[in-house]
Each structure stands twice: as C-alpha cells, then as structure tokens.
Motif scaffolding. Structure first.
Motif, mmCIF file in Angstrom:
data_model
loop_
_atom_site.group_PDB
_atom_site.id
_atom_site.type_symbol
_atom_site.label_atom_id
_atom_site.label_comp_id
_atom_site.label_asym_id
_atom_site.label_seq_id
_atom_site.Cartn_x
_atom_site.Cartn_y
_atom_site.Cartn_z
ATOM 1 N N PRO A 182 0.826 -1.209 0.000
ATOM 2 C CA PRO A 182 0.000 0.000 0.000
ATOM 3 C C PRO A 182 0.863 1.263 0.000
ATOM 4 O O PRO A 182 1.975 1.278 0.530
ATOM 5 C CB PRO A 182 -0.803 -0.107 1.296
ATOM 6 N N THR A 183 0.322 2.326 -0.598
ATOM 7 C CA THR A 183 1.054 3.584 -0.752
ATOM 8 C C THR A 183 0.330 4.713 -0.049
ATOM 9 O O THR A 183 -0.880 4.904 -0.238
ATOM 10 C CB THR A 183 1.219 3.945 -2.239
ATOM 11 N N VAL A 184 1.072 5.474 0.742
ATOM 12 C CA VAL A 184 0.596 6.723 1.324
ATOM 13 C C VAL A 184 1.315 7.858 0.597
ATOM 14 O O VAL A 184 2.536 7.832 0.447
ATOM 15 C CB VAL A 184 0.882 6.794 2.838
ATOM 16 N N LEU A 185 0.564 8.857 0.158
ATOM 17 C CA LEU A 185 1.107 9.973 -0.612
ATOM 18 C C LEU A 185 0.881 11.282 0.142
ATOM 19 O O LEU A 185 -0.167 11.484 0.765
ATOM 20 C CB LEU A 185 0.404 10.050 -1.977
ATOM 21 N N ALA A 206 5.914 4.666 10.185
ATOM 22 C CA ALA A 206 6.730 3.638 10.835
ATOM 23 C C ALA A 206 5.874 2.775 11.764
ATOM 24 O O ALA A 206 6.027 1.543 11.821
ATOM 25 C CB ALA A 206 7.872 4.292 11.611
ATOM 26 N N THR A 207 4.966 3.406 12.494
ATOM 27 C CA THR A 207 4.054 2.642 13.347
ATOM 28 C C THR A 207 3.153 1.745 12.516
ATOM 29 O O THR A 207 2.909 0.579 12.874
ATOM 30 C CB THR A 207 3.200 3.600 14.201
ATOM 31 N N ALA A 208 2.661 2.252 11.388
ATOM 32 C CA ALA A 208 1.819 1.445 10.515
ATOM 33 C C ALA A 208 2.590 0.242 9.970
ATOM 34 O O ALA A 208 2.047 -0.872 9.891
ATOM 35 C CB ALA A 208 1.287 2.306 9.366
ATOM 36 N N ARG A 209 3.857 0.441 9.622
ATOM 37 C CA ARG A 209 4.668 -0.687 9.127
ATOM 38 C C ARG A 209 4.842 -1.751 10.221
ATOM 39 O O ARG A 209 4.812 -2.959 9.952
ATOM 40 C CB ARG A 209 6.036 -0.190 8.673
ATOM 41 N N ALA A 210 5.043 -1.293 11.453
ATOM 42 C CA ALA A 210 5.240 -2.234 12.554
ATOM 43 C C ALA A 210 4.005 -3.100 12.778
ATOM 44 O O ALA A 210 4.121 -4.264 13.186
ATOM 45 C CB ALA A 210 5.600 -1.472 13.835
ATOM 46 N N GLU A 211 2.837 -2.555 12.497
ATOM 47 C CA GLU A 211 1.596 -3.305 12.728
ATOM 48 C C GLU A 211 1.099 -4.055 11.507
ATOM 49 O O GLU A 211 0.476 -5.118 11.631
ATOM 50 C CB GLU A 211 0.497 -2.342 13.204
ATOM 51 N N LEU A 212 1.372 -3.518 10.311
ATOM 52 C CA LEU A 212 0.761 -4.070 9.100
ATOM 53 C C LEU A 212 1.745 -4.688 8.131
ATOM 54 O O LEU A 212 1.332 -5.383 7.200
ATOM 55 C CB LEU A 212 -0.003 -2.955 8.358
ATOM 56 N N GLY A 213 3.030 -4.410 8.278
ATOM 57 C CA GLY A 213 3.997 -4.833 7.277
ATOM 58 C C GLY A 213 4.377 -3.665 6.382
ATOM 59 O O GLY A 213 4.140 -2.507 6.728
ATOM 60 N N PRO A 214 4.977 -3.933 5.222
ATOM 61 C CA PRO A 214 5.492 -2.856 4.366
ATOM 62 C C PRO A 214 4.416 -1.833 3.974
ATOM 63 O O PRO A 214 3.283 -2.187 3.657
ATOM 64 C CB PRO A 214 6.008 -3.601 3.127
ATOM 65 N N VAL A 215 4.784 -0.558 4.048
ATOM 66 C CA VAL A 215 3.957 0.558 3.581
ATOM 67 C C VAL A 215 4.882 1.512 2.829
ATOM 68 O O VAL A 215 5.923 1.918 3.356
ATOM 69 C CB VAL A 215 3.267 1.305 4.742
ATOM 70 N N LEU A 259 -3.873 6.075 -0.148
ATOM 71 C CA LEU A 259 -4.305 7.061 0.832
ATOM 72 C C LEU A 259 -3.449 8.312 0.686
ATOM 73 O O LEU A 259 -2.231 8.226 0.507
ATOM 74 C CB LEU A 259 -4.151 6.483 2.246
ATOM 75 N N PHE A 260 -4.099 9.474 0.748
ATOM 76 C CA PHE A 260 -3.386 10.750 0.710
ATOM 77 C C PHE A 260 -3.429 11.356 2.099
ATOM 78 O O PHE A 260 -4.486 11.401 2.738
ATOM 79 C CB PHE A 260 -4.047 11.700 -0.295
ATOM 80 N N LEU A 328 -7.228 2.639 8.483
ATOM 81 C CA LEU A 328 -7.624 2.695 7.080
ATOM 82 C C LEU A 328 -6.863 1.685 6.223
ATOM 83 O O LEU A 328 -7.450 1.029 5.357
ATOM 84 C CB LEU A 328 -7.392 4.110 6.541
ATOM 85 N N LEU A 329 -5.565 1.551 6.454
ATOM 86 C CA LEU A 329 -4.763 0.669 5.602
ATOM 87 C C LEU A 329 -5.034 -0.805 5.853
ATOM 88 O O LEU A 329 -4.664 -1.653 5.032
ATOM 89 C CB LEU A 329 -3.273 0.959 5.809
#
Length: 386
Positions: A182-185, A206-215, A259-260, A328-329
């Motif tokens: 997933p991409t955040v812009l 970084a927190t999202a990566r820790a919980e969900l994997g690569p972002v 997500l923007f 959201l992700l």
C-alpha cells in the motif's frame, strides 16, 4: 441569461510571483479562468520573483516591491475605471491600495489563503482593516475567523482549473489492481516540508509498518527539495521523493495511491506562523479517486466529508495520525470505496460553472455577464499588463 445586456466587467489582477508553487497558484488560475468564462475583460500583472540568493538584501526586496507598485498604478491608470482590482495575495495589499487610489477601482478584493493571514505585517493588516475599498476574500470559515479582526471576510472556496480537473477525473476513472504494497502519498511545496509535518508523517508510517507490514511513502511537490528533506527520506525504508512532477505525473501519483495524507502543523503565532487554510491538494486527491487524511486543525475539514471521503486525526501527534493510518490501511477495499465516494463528491463541488458564479458574487457583487458553459472551458487568455 445571467447578466444579459450588461457590459463586460473590467478587472486588473495583481498576482504574486510563482514562488514555491502549490495551492495559491492553482487558486488564482481557477479565479482567472472563472472571470474569463463569465465574460470579464481581464488584465493580469505578475510580481517578479525575487532572486533567492544570499546577495538578496532587504533593500533590493523593497525596491522590487516599490517598482511593482509603480507598475500596478500605471496599469490601473491606463485601463481606466475598473470594476475590480484584485490583489491575489496579502503581500500585494499596499500595491493594490495605491493603484486603486491613483487609477480608480470600484472595489479591491484581497485574496487571503491561509498562513499568509498570520504572517501579515501589522501595517498591512491595518490597511486591510481601514481602507474603504479593500475587502478580504478567503478560502474557508477557519480563515474568515482569523480575519475577523481586520474586517469580515467573504468566502470563496478554491476551484480547480478546468484542464487540471479533467486530467484528475480521467486518471481516477482508470481501474487499477492494488499494488502488493500500500502507498501513502503527501503533496506540498517541498521547501515547506517541516511546516507540512513530514517528521510526524514518517513516525506514523513507521508505526503502521510495525503493525501491518510494508507501507510505501511517496512525498511529492514543487522543488527543489532541501537537503534536510533528502536526508530524512533517504534514511527511511520504502520512502520516495518526487520533485516537481508535471501534471500528468502528479495525477497518476494521486490515482495510484491508497491514501493521501496532509499533516500541516497549525501555529498562529511565533516566529514562523503556519497552518492550512483549506488544502486544495485534498480536493485534487479526491478528484483522482484517493481517500484523504487531513490536518488535525485548520480549515481543511471543508475540503472533504469527514468519515465519508476523508478522515481527521484527533491531534497533531504521530500516535493520533498512526491510529488513523492503521485503521484505514487494514482494509484496502474499503479505501477504494472511500476514494470513489470522494471522486463523486469532489466532482460535484468543483463544477466550473458553479465556481464562475461564486467568483463573480465574491469579487464583483454581480452575476456573470455570460452564462458559463460547463462543456466548454474558456480558451481566451488574460491580457498581460506591461
């Protein structure tokens, strides 16, 4: 037909120098386009861009402003009685007031966009408050409140120039499969990276990566990017920097992001006030079919439908932003549906014919002379003042 039989209004637009790019330029382009579409005779005078070098002095900047004020007064005298002399930025308020007095103008709208309201020098604020012809026009209720001291402001939410709007809608209408990651812009003038909350966004991702994997994180906007921003992003995994993408490339970035996020800090005082008056990029992202996250504070909640097409963190902390991003992700299919709702909503609130009428009411106190044709954007160009 609105305004049938009326004479074409005569308008002189004083525009700021191109500067770092972003919402102010798009805002003025849409205003200019609307005035032309409604039948106005428009002349545009653009302030020169100061040289961004160590040799630039306060004296040389002052000389450039004096020269621009002189040229504005000469243009106003040459054009004769104006229906409106529009200052496209508060920095131009002195030049506009002087030109209006010397050349004659029925009204002088001053377009105020956001952080420029708090950064306005006291002398300019006093002039905006007391001059009988000057009237502030701004982008959101939040900004109108910030201007309540000088004078009650009229609202003129941003429009989106016709060709750019069409590009965004077309790019968003293309159906694409989800990318594996997933991409955040985030998009903004890159020189403003600190005010736009990049450190907070990096911590939240970084927190999202820790919980969900690569972002994947993409930061884009008018450059060049300062070295500090390069260093900050280069130290992060899956972080990319896109300097000065053209419109086609920028539209693709919006349309392919999951997500923007716009994370502008809000500081109404201090040595460098900042804040988001509206956030036109939020509208642009939604036109391209991308769900959005807006700043915690400021005027951006008028740029999306809270909980429907966009979302707002509870405060400016990385933890609050991460909570929104993670929620959201986790469900990319939901994000796609949200993006489609955003495209429908943004299309409905940025229709050019509606913006033409809003521009004429806010700046000229009158309806357009000619009926705006939604199927045919204006092709005429404003005359440039010499």
């Amino acid at each position: 037909m609105p305004g049938s039989g009326a004479a074409a209004p005569r308008v002189l637009l004083l525009a700021p120098s191109a500067g770092p790019g972003g919402g102010v330029e798009r805002y003025l382009d849409a205003v200019e386009e609307a005035l032309l579409a409604g039948g106005a005779t428009l002349t545009r005078l653009e302030a020169p861009q100061p040289a961004a070098t160590p040799a630039t002095t306060v004296a040389s900047q002052l000389a450039a402003r004096v020269d621009f004020a002189r040229r504005a007064a000469a243009a106003a005298r040459r054009l004769g009685r104006l229906d409106a002399l529009v200052a496209g930025h508060p920095d131009l308020v002195k030049a506009a007031a002087g030109a209006a007095s010397l050349g004659g103008a029925r009204r002088v709208p001053v377009l105020c966009h956001g952080a420029d309201i708090w950064r306005m020098p006291p002398a300019d604020r006093a002039l905006l408050s007391r001059h009988p012809l000057l009237r502030p026009v701004t982008v959101s209720s939040f900004c109108a409140g910030a201007l309540a001291g000088p004078r009650l402001a009229r609202l003129l939410p941003p429009g989106v120039p016709g060709a750019w709007r069409a590009t965004l809608l077309a790019e968003g209408s293309r159906r694409r499969p989800h990318a594996p990651v997933p991409t955040v812009l985030s998009v903004f003038p890159l020189a403003d990276w600190a005010d736009k909350g990049v450190p907070t966004l990096l911590a939240a991702v970084a927190t999202a990566r820790a919980e969900l994997g690569p972002v994947r994180l993409v930061v884009a906007g008018r450059g060049p990017a300062p070295g500090a921003l390069h260093e900050l992003l280069s130290a992060e995994p899956d972080a990319e920097l896109d300097e000065s993408p053209d419109d086609d490339a920028l539209a693709r970035l919006y349309a392919t992001a999951d997500l923007f996020a716009l994370c502008t800090r809000t500081r109404a005082s201090g040595p460098r006030p900042c804040g988001e008056g509206f956030g036109t990029v939020l509208l642009e992202a939604q036109l391209a079919g991308c769900a959005v996250v807006g700043p915690a504070f400021g005027g951006s909640r008028e740029a999306y439908q809270q909980g429907v097409t966009g979302f707002t963190p509870s405060d400016e902390s990385a933890a609050a932003l991460a909570e929104v991003l993670v929620g959201l992700l986790r469900d990319r299919a939901r994000l796609t549906r949200t993006g489609r709702r955003g495209a429908e909503w943004a299309e409905s609130v940025t229709r050019p014919e509606d913006h033409v009428r809003a521009v004429y009411q806010a700046l000229l106190d009158s309806p357009p002379v000619t009926s705006p044709d939604p199927a045919r954007p204006p092709v005429a160009a404003a005359a440039a003042a010499g």
